[in-house]
Each structure stands twice: as structure tokens, then as C-alpha cells.
Scaffold this motif. Structure first.
Motif, PDB file in Angstrom:
ATOM      1  N   LEU A   1      36.751  49.555  38.132  1.00 17.76           N
ATOM      2  CA  LEU A   1      36.633  48.104  37.953  1.00 17.76           C
ATOM      3  C   LEU A   1      35.249  47.668  37.474  1.00 17.76           C
ATOM      4  O   LEU A   1      35.040  46.496  37.188  1.00 17.76           O
ATOM      5  CB  LEU A   1      36.980  47.385  39.262  1.00 17.76           C
ATOM      6  CG  LEU A   1      38.449  47.518  39.684  1.00 17.76           C
ATOM      7  CD1 LEU A   1      38.679  46.916  41.053  1.00 17.76           C
ATOM      8  CD2 LEU A   1      39.375  46.858  38.662  1.00 17.76           C
TER       9      LEU A   1
ATOM     10  N   LYS B   1      29.743  48.366  40.869  1.00 19.18           N
ATOM     11  CA  LYS B   1      29.168  47.329  41.752  1.00 19.18           C
ATOM     12  C   LYS B   1      29.954  47.264  43.066  1.00 19.18           C
ATOM     13  O   LYS B   1      30.979  46.583  43.164  1.00 19.18           O
ATOM     14  CB  LYS B   1      29.179  45.971  41.048  1.00 19.18           C
ATOM     15  CG  LYS B   1      28.633  44.871  41.956  1.00 19.18           C
ATOM     16  CD  LYS B   1      27.964  43.763  41.205  1.00 19.18           C
ATOM     17  CE  LYS B   1      27.527  42.603  42.112  1.00 19.18           C
ATOM     18  NZ  LYS B   1      26.705  42.977  43.257  1.00 19.18           N
TER      19      LYS B   1
ATOM     20  N   SER C   1      36.064  31.608  41.201  1.00 16.96           N
ATOM     21  CA  SER C   1      36.193  33.065  41.179  1.00 16.96           C
ATOM     22  C   SER C   1      37.408  33.481  42.015  1.00 16.96           C
ATOM     23  O   SER C   1      37.559  33.089  43.175  1.00 16.96           O
ATOM     24  CB  SER C   1      34.880  33.672  41.672  1.00 16.96           C
ATOM     25  OG  SER C   1      35.091  34.741  42.506  1.00 16.96           O
TER      26      SER C   1
ATOM     27  N   SER D   1      40.175  35.247  47.664  1.00 16.89           N
ATOM     28  CA  SER D   1      40.616  36.624  47.454  1.00 16.89           C
ATOM     29  C   SER D   1      41.981  36.803  48.090  1.00 16.89           C
ATOM     30  O   SER D   1      42.201  36.414  49.242  1.00 16.89           O
ATOM     31  CB  SER D   1      39.605  37.593  48.071  1.00 16.89           C
ATOM     32  OG  SER D   1      39.910  38.907  47.672  1.00 16.89           O
TER      33      SER D   1
ATOM     34  N   VAL E   1      35.654  51.606  42.553  1.00 16.27           N
ATOM     35  CA  VAL E   1      34.434  50.972  42.043  1.00 16.27           C
ATOM     36  C   VAL E   1      34.255  51.287  40.556  1.00 16.27           C
ATOM     37  O   VAL E   1      33.979  50.402  39.745  1.00 16.27           O
ATOM     38  CB  VAL E   1      33.221  51.470  42.875  1.00 16.27           C
ATOM     39  CG1 VAL E   1      31.912  51.041  42.243  1.00 16.27           C
ATOM     40  CG2 VAL E   1      33.319  50.949  44.305  1.00 16.27           C
TER      41      VAL E   1
ATOM     42  N   GLN F   1      43.774  44.903  37.752  1.00 18.54           N
ATOM     43  CA  GLN F   1      43.531  44.715  36.313  1.00 18.54           C
ATOM     44  C   GLN F   1      44.657  43.913  35.674  1.00 18.54           C
ATOM     45  O   GLN F   1      44.424  42.990  34.896  1.00 18.54           O
ATOM     46  CB  GLN F   1      43.383  46.081  35.633  1.00 18.54           C
ATOM     47  CG  GLN F   1      42.041  46.704  35.957  1.00 18.54           C
ATOM     48  CD  GLN F   1      42.035  48.223  35.840  1.00 18.54           C
ATOM     49  OE1 GLN F   1      43.058  48.871  36.022  1.00 18.54           O
ATOM     50  NE2 GLN F   1      40.874  48.790  35.562  1.00 18.54           N
TER      51      GLN F   1
ATOM     52  N   LYS G   1      32.818  44.789  37.503  1.00 14.54           N
ATOM     53  CA  LYS G   1      33.262  43.788  38.473  1.00 14.54           C
ATOM     54  C   LYS G   1      32.973  44.275  39.897  1.00 14.54           C
ATOM     55  O   LYS G   1      33.026  45.482  40.156  1.00 14.54           O
ATOM     56  CB  LYS G   1      34.766  43.536  38.318  1.00 14.54           C
ATOM     57  CG  LYS G   1      35.098  42.840  37.013  1.00 14.54           C
ATOM     58  CD  LYS G   1      36.574  42.609  36.885  1.00 14.54           C
ATOM     59  CE  LYS G   1      36.879  41.847  35.614  1.00 14.54           C
ATOM     60  NZ  LYS G   1      38.301  41.852  35.286  1.00 14.54           N
ATOM     61  N   PRO G   2      32.701  43.356  40.808  1.00 15.24           N
ATOM     62  CA  PRO G   2      32.360  43.785  42.165  1.00 15.24           C
ATOM     63  C   PRO G   2      33.586  44.227  42.980  1.00 15.24           C
ATOM     64  O   PRO G   2      34.691  43.731  42.765  1.00 15.24           O
ATOM     65  CB  PRO G   2      31.752  42.522  42.790  1.00 15.24           C
ATOM     66  CG  PRO G   2      32.317  41.396  42.001  1.00 15.24           C
ATOM     67  CD  PRO G   2      32.591  41.910  40.617  1.00 15.24           C
ATOM     68  N   VAL G   3      33.360  45.154  43.883  1.00 13.80           N
ATOM     69  CA  VAL G   3      34.409  45.602  44.809  1.00 13.80           C
ATOM     70  C   VAL G   3      33.836  45.505  46.217  1.00 13.80           C
ATOM     71  O   VAL G   3      32.861  46.180  46.550  1.00 13.80           O
ATOM     72  CB  VAL G   3      34.810  47.070  44.518  1.00 13.80           C
ATOM     73  CG1 VAL G   3      35.799  47.566  45.571  1.00 13.80           C
ATOM     74  CG2 VAL G   3      35.399  47.205  43.126  1.00 13.80           C
TER      75      VAL G   3
ATOM     76  N   MET H   1      39.578  36.727  43.351  1.00 12.32           N
ATOM     77  CA  MET H   1      39.486  38.175  43.538  1.00 12.32           C
ATOM     78  C   MET H   1      40.784  38.690  44.182  1.00 12.32           C
ATOM     79  O   MET H   1      41.635  37.906  44.600  1.00 12.32           O
ATOM     80  CB  MET H   1      38.313  38.518  44.443  1.00 12.32           C
ATOM     81  CG  MET H   1      37.021  37.814  44.101  1.00 12.32           C
ATOM     82  SD  MET H   1      35.880  38.888  43.235  1.00 12.32           S
ATOM     83  CE  MET H   1      35.104  39.720  44.565  1.00 12.32           C
TER      84      MET H   1
ATOM     85  N   ASP I   1      38.780  38.853  39.291  1.00  7.83           N
ATOM     86  CA  ASP I   1      37.350  38.983  39.002  1.00  7.83           C
ATOM     87  C   ASP I   1      36.723  40.129  39.793  1.00  7.83           C
ATOM     88  O   ASP I   1      35.500  40.254  39.833  1.00  7.83           O
ATOM     89  CB  ASP I   1      36.628  37.666  39.346  1.00  7.83           C
ATOM     90  CG  ASP I   1      37.095  36.534  38.450  1.00  7.83           C
ATOM     91  OD1 ASP I   1      37.278  36.790  37.247  1.00  7.83           O
ATOM     92  OD2 ASP I   1      37.306  35.408  38.946  1.00  7.83           O
ATOM     93  N   GLY I   2      37.529  40.909  40.441  1.00  8.60           N
ATOM     94  CA  GLY I   2      37.036  42.034  41.245  1.00  8.60           C
ATOM     95  C   GLY I   2      37.895  42.165  42.491  1.00  8.60           C
ATOM     96  O   GLY I   2      38.935  41.503  42.608  1.00  8.60           O
TER      97      GLY I   2
END
Ligand code: PEP
Ligand code: MG
Length: 587
Positions: A333, A396, A279, A535, A330, A294, A336-338, A281, A299-300
Motif C-alpha cells: 500500500l 508508511k 480521509s 476507517s 505496508v 485497493q 499510503k499509511p497502514v 481508510m 486512503d490507507g
């Protein structure tokens, strides 16, 4: 310094933000101005005093103009700061003493004014009174302006940078960096600083090439000099010859074509050759960076540094203003998690013009910062917690606390969060009751007590920038010791392994959101150590993804095992670099 045909000068600094720029230099001097010193002939002394008067008038006009603009664009309260600046120019003692010094010594007026104003600044700085100490800053600012006017230098305000220029500064603060106009600043070079200083992180997120730690470059160049800035290799080449320009053109082409290759993987999943998905981020500092998140198919958001919303604001943003900002990220996106990090103000990120909330400290990185500051400024903290909770109803959102040092501190933060939940419930304001709340592990005491913190956390995110600085006792912003800031130090690796083991034992996922995560030389090591998510600044995602798609996880694990058995940072670094070079070729 002679401005005629000057020789090419190459200076090696620290590569801080990728990219190559070519253009003219704008020297931004905050505190230090080179003041020439010479004797003034007796017959020119009247004119020298008149020159001083003219500089004072021009300075007054400049400040009055800024005051008007601030009043118009921000507000009268903020504009009042400049009244204090105007008062400095009326100060009889300062002006009179400068003239007396000039009459007594016959040295040029810049020298006399510089000596007298420096004496005053020092005297104010030593006074044990918050208000008067503040005046030292006003005095320094105004004195600088007067000197610039006497020396015929352009007004050195970064946010007035109009041309496309390479900014060369002694150092810049994170808020100055955030106020850079990216269409005007071609590149950023600073005498001090390091790859992980916040000002640099901001430049990187704005895709401005940057080289830091070039020591005294500000003294060796002048406004208008031409230079190449190589943000890949950390080089500054002043007055490049034709052949260097040609060579650089070629290098730039090669780097561009490599970047084009990297972009080919942009849309593809981050999967290793042996089929393990990773993952990836993005780290952001401002909500308008969601477009980049984006664009690079993150992935967030793994780290939203919310303090930047505060740093450039004239006052503390309200709960509603924060809510709208977080909601925007939020919502755009979702699903997808933030991960929204609560305020990490203080340290090298005080809010300007708020001396009461951010007292001057001799050791800011070890001081009143982040969660420590929030727990003592509960109203401000709770406003933010409520704003994040409210945003969680629109997608999320996850929340995490920075600079947690132990379980008690985490419990206190969680208790305030629970109070906020209660308050919202009683007002029927919607929020996500299941919002995950995680802990940043960036202080050695947190790393060592990871098992205890895991009991109160939904996930861990390791802030390697700080974890390295505190583990090795190396100030991350100090260029003198930057060579000792070693991400591959065995102590760092052991610490990372310990955190991962404890997190996984408690069934928590663990990410790294420090700069190490976005460096393709370190990413395999981190993944091999068991890190679940990386990330990073959005622009770095393609190079890390490219590498992930060229390696196997089995090899990464073997690299981590091998690294853990080695005893020195350079040896481990060499292994990581060889791993990277065997898989990625730039030519
Ligand atoms: C870190 O310390 O690694 C981190 C991500 O936080 P910051 O750089 O904002 O201190
Ligand atoms: Mg940190």
C-alpha cells in the motif's frame, strides 16, 4: 417439526452484514442439541444398546480421522488434543453409567447419555484445577458428536461446510467465523450476537451477508429448509412463498442498481459539496484483504486487527512470520499509511488451545484483554513490536495500542517500544525512527483523560464499538440488551466531542475506526463533530463516500450542533436518519 409444506416464517433480527442470499439452511449447533425423550419398549432395549455402541464406534472413527488430518496438516502436538477426545469414548464410568441409567429408566439412550454426560461436564467445570476444567470442554465436544450420531444429524463442523449453505448457529466464535469458507457459506445467521461482535465484523469483511440476534431461530428451522437472508434490513424469511421470492427478486434488483450507483463514486475523491476533503481508510483483519483496500480506493488502512493472525494459528506466530505479514501490507500500500494495531487478544478473542495464556474469565470484556494482556506477556508483545518496527522500513507504517485506560499504561507500552527500538538499533536492523505511534480511545477513562494521553500520542483513533459498550455498560455481544446499545446516546456524543477538542488542542488528528464510521447514517455526525478520518470495512467505503459527496460540511456541523443540544438517543438518531434520507434515495 413437520417437514412437509411449511408456512413462511419471517423473523426480524439485527442487520449485521449487507447483502441478500437465498439458499438452504445448515443448522450449526455448538452447545445445544434438542434431545427427544421417549420410553423404549422392553423388546427393543437390546437394539437400543446396540445403537449406542454403533454411535460410539462411528464417533471414534470420526475423531481418529480428524486427528490424522490435523497431524498431517498442522502437527503432532495439535493432533494430541484429539487423544483426549478418544479417551472420553473409552471412559468406563461415562459409558457404564449411561447403560445403567437406561436399564433403570427405559428412557431412550440419547436422553440417558445426555443426562449422564451433562452431569460429568458440570462436575468437571466446578473443579478448581485448570487441567481438569479443560477436560469439561473435551467431554462436551465428544458428547455432542455422540448425540449427533445417535440422532442421525450431519457432522456439524463449520469448516467442513461443503455445499453452498446459509449457516444458522446459536452463536459463533471469531475464529470459527474466520475459518468459514466464503465460497461455501452463503450467509450467516446467529441466535445471539450484535453488529459489533467480532465474529460479525469478520463475516462482513468476507462480504458474507449476516443477520444476528434472531433469538431461537436454530430451534425453529432444520437442515435443508430454504430461506432468504436480508442483510440490509435484518430479516430472515424461512420457506418463502413464490410471491415473496418474486418480491425479493425485485428488491434485490433495486439494491443491486443502487450498489452500481455507489460504485460509480468509487474512484472519485471523498470531497463534500462545499469542497472539504475527508480521509477514508479501511479496516482489515487479514493481510490478504489489501486487494479490497485497493479495489475500494481507501486512503490507507486505519485499523489492522493483527490478532486474527494469531487466532487461527496453531501456535503463536514468530517475530519473523509477523514481520513478513505486516511488511506485505505496508509494502503493497506504500506510500499510503497502514495503522497496525497491537494485539487485542483475550476478551471474546482468546487463542484456542492456549488455556494457560487465556484463563477463563467470568467477565471477559472487562478482563484480561488487549494491552493488559500484552503488558503481562512481554515477550510476545515485544516480538510484535519489533515485527512492526521492522515492517516500518518498507513503507508508511503507524502503530497503535488498543484498550489504553490511562497515561501510565501508555507510558509502559511506549517504554517497551523504546526497548525494541534500542534492540534493533544495536543489531543494525532498519526501521522508521519517525513511525507515528497512536492511542485507541475506547475506554471512558481514556476519553476523560484525552489531554494527558495526547502528550504521549501522535494520533488518536476512537474505537466506538468498545467506547459505546463501556460508556453505556452494554455488552456489545449480548442480543438481549442490543436495543440499549445506542451510538447516538448523548453521553457518547459528548465523549466524542471532548476527545476531538482535546486532540485538536494538542494538534493531533483523530479518526474513528469503530463500526459507526462505516454507517452512512452516522458518518455526517462524526464529521460534524470534527473527526478527521473515518476507517471502516472496505466494502462500506462507497456508501460513505457517496454520502460525503452529497452533503456539505457546513450542514454536517449544524447536524452535530443540533444533536449535541438534544437530550435523547432516538431523537438524535432520527435527525441523523433524516439527514441521510434527504440526500440518498435507494429507489
Ligand atoms: C472498536 O472497539 O471500535 C474497535 C475498532 O476495536 P474492536 O472492534 O476490534 O474491539
Ligand atoms: Mg475495540
Amino acid at each position: 417439526m413437520d417437514s412437509g409444506a411449511r408456512n413462511e416464517l419471517t423473523v426480524q433480527g439485527i442487520a449485521a452484514s449487507q447483502g441478500i442470499a437465498y439458499g438452504q439452511i445448515f443448522v450449526y449447533l455448538q452447545n445445544e442439541i434438542e434431545v427427544p425423550s421417549y420410553q423404549v419398549e422392553p423388546e427393543k432395549r437390546i437394539e437400543e444398546v446396540a445403537r449406542f455402541d454403533r454411535a460410539l464406534v462411528v464417533t471414534r472413527q470420526q475423531i481418529a480421522k480428524i486427528k490424522n488430518e490435523v497431524e498431517k496438516n498442522i502437527g503432532p502436538e495439535e493432533a494430541a488434543i484429539f487423544d483426549a477426545h478418544l479417551m472420553v469414548l473409552e471412559d468406563e464410568a461415562l459409558i457404564g453409567e449411561t447403560i445403567r441409567e437406561f436399564e433403570a429408566t427405559g428412557r431412550n439412550i440419547e436422553t440417558c447419555f445426555h443426562q449422564v454426560s451433562t452431569r460429568y461436564v458440570q462436575a468437571f467445570e466446578q473443579i478448581d484445577d485448570e487441567y481438569l476444567r479443560e477436560r469439561a470442554g473435551d467431554l462436551r465436544d465428544v458428547a455432542q458428536r455422540v448425540l449427533q450420531n445417535l440422532l442421525g444429524q450431519a457432522e456439524n463442523a463449520l469448516n467442513r461446510l461443503a455445499d453452498r449453505r446459509i449457516v444458522v448457529a446459536t452463536d459463533i466464535t471469531p475464529s470459527e467465523s474466520a475459518s468459514l469458507d466464503r465460497s461455501a457459506a452463503l450467509a450467516l445467521v446467529t441466535d445471539s450476537g450484535s453488529r459489533t461482535s467480532h465474529a460479525v465484523i469478520v463475516a462482513r469483511s468476507m462480504k458474507i451477508p449476516a443477520v444476528v440476534g434472531v433469538r431461537d431461530l436454530t430451534k425453529r428451522v432444520r437442515d435443508g429448509d430454504w430461506a432468504i437472508i436480508d442483510g440490509y434490513d435484518g430479516l430472515v424469511i424461512v420457506n418463502p412463498s413464490e410471491s415473496t421470492l418474486f418480491r425479493y427478486g425485485k428488491i434485490q434488483e433495486r439494491k443491486k442498481s443502487f450498489e452500481a450507483r455507489l460504485l460509480e463514486v468509487n474512484r472519485l475523491p471523498a470531497v463534500t459539496l462545499d469542497g472539504v476533503g475527508v480521509s477514508l481508510m479501511a479496516n482489515i483483519e487479514k493481510s490478504d484483504e489489501v486487494g479490497q483496500v485497493q479495489e475500494f480506493f481507501a486512503d490507507g488502512v486505519g485499523l489492522y486487527r493483527t490478532e486474527f493472525l494469531f487466532l487461527n494459528a496453531a501456535r503463536i506466530p514468530t517475530e519473523q512470520e509477523q514481520f513478513l505479514d505486516y511488511k506485505r501490507v505496508v509494502e503493497s500500500l506504500a506510500p499510503k499509511p497502514v495503522v497496525i494495531r497491537t494485539l487485542d487478544l483475550g476478551g471474546d478473542k482468546p487463542m484456542s488451545g492456549n488455556a494457560e495464556l487465556f484463563p477463563k474469565e467470568s467477565n471477559p470484556f472487562m478482563g484480561f484483554r488487549a494491552i493488559r494482556w500484552c503488558l503481562e506477556n512481554r515477550d510476545i508483545f515485544k516480538n510484535q513490536l519489533r515485527a512492526i518496527l521492522r515492517a516500518s522500513a518498507h513503507g508508511k507504517a503507524c502503530l497503535m495500542y488498543p484498550m489504553i485506560s490511562g497515561a501510565d499504561e501508555l507510558a509502559r507500552a511506549n517504554a517497551l517500544l523504546e526497548e525494541c527500538r534500542e534492540e534493533l538499533r544495536s543489531r543494525n536492523v532498519p526501521f522508521d525512527a519517525g513511525m507515528e505511534v497512536g492511542t485507541m480511545i475506547e475506554i471512558p477513562s481514556a476519553a476523560v483523560t484525552a489531554d494527558l494521553l495526547a502528550r504521549q500520542s501522535a494520533f488518536f483513533s476512537i474505537g466506538t464499538n468498545d467506547l459505546i459498550q463501556y460508556t453505556l455498560a452494554i455488552d456489545r455481544g449480548n442480543d438481549r440488551i442490543a436495543h440499549l446499545y445506542e451510538p447516538t446516546h448523548p453521553a457518547v456524543l459528548r465523549s466524542l466531542r471532548h476527545i476531538v477538542t482535546e486532540a485538536h488542542r494538542a494538534k493531533l488528528e483523530v479518526s474513528v475506526c469503530g463500526e459507526m464510521a462505516g454507517d452512512p447514517v452516522f458518518a455526517p455526525l462524526l464529521l460534524g463533530l470534527g473527526i478527521d478520518t473515518l476507517s471502516m470495512s472496505p466494502a462500506w467505503l462507497p456508501s460513505v463516500k457517496y454520502l460525503i459527496r452529497s452533503m456539505t460540511m457546513a450542514d454536517a456541523r449544524a447536524l452535530a450542533d443540533e444533536a449535541l443540544a438534544l437530550g435523547s438517543a432516538p431523537e438524535i438518531y432520527a435527525r441523523c436518519e433524516a439527514f441521510y434520507r434527504a440526500r440518498v434515495r435507494i429507489e
